[in-house]
Design a protein around this motif. Structure first.
Motif: not given
Length: 189
Positions: A61-90
């Motif tokens: 199905a090409r689908k992630l079913l489970f992942f081991r929880p990780f540290d609560d840190v921010t990651y670089p993500v591209r925001t809707p206007p196209g700029a990069w920012a650090r954010a908390r991710v699922t």
């Protein structure tokens, strides 16, 4: 009726693809014609030596079913206007199969002759952008050690298979970056 059932069972066994269980220290699941199928479990070891499941991924199905929880840190993500920012991710960017599967590909470094002759050792940090479909691009050296090691780490990073699970914020996939360390260590030193 009995003969019909036997004939059906015989036909199904001839038509059904041969699947074999594959189990290693880092993964287990079914293989069919050299391809992973169905749900696979991927493992890692804790500091005390216990084996834990880090991912369950359904290759059919090409689908992630489970992942081991990780540290609560921010990651670089591209925001809707196209700029990069650090954010908390699922969940951050994952390589399908986890770090142990990724290490198989990252270990395919060829130690540059110039680095060997100059006794250059150390870690090259390469950043990779993973889009919302799980495709890697824009591989760049963040921290290098020179003598051909930077170029070799970049070559390996560009040849990693597109087996990425994109980062998510809530249920939405987001473009994100992941930093990969490539270690160059001379034998016996």
């Amino acid at each position: 009726m009995k003969h019909f059932l036997l004939l059906c069972l015989l036909c199904c066994s001839l038509i059904a693809p041969a699947q074999k269980l594959r189990k290693t220290d880092t993964a287990s699941g079914m293989m069919e014609k050299g391809t992973k199928v169905g749900v696979w479990e991927y493992y890692a070891y804790t500091r005390d030596g216990s084996q834990v499941i880090t991912q369950k991924y359904d290759h059919s199905a090409r689908k992630l079913l489970f992942f081991r929880p990780f540290d609560d840190v921010t990651y670089p993500v591209r925001t809707p206007p196209g700029a990069w920012a650090r954010a908390r991710v699922t969940h951050p960017v994952f390589f399908i199969g986890g770090d142990s599967e990724l290490a198989v590909y990252m270990s395919k470094l060829n130690y540059p002759a110039a680095a060997q002759s100059q006794n250059v050792q150390g870690r090259v940090m390469v950043t990779i952008t993973v889009d919302t479909l799980g495709h890697a691009s824009n591989q760049q050296v963040l921290l290098g050690i020179g003598s051909g090691c930077d170029e070799e780490a970049l070559r390996v990073a560009r040849n990693l298979p597109d087996e990425w699970i994109p980062a998510r914020i809530g249920s939405r996939a987001v473009e994100s970056k992941i930093d990969l360390p490539f270690t160059f260590r001379l034998q016996g030193r």
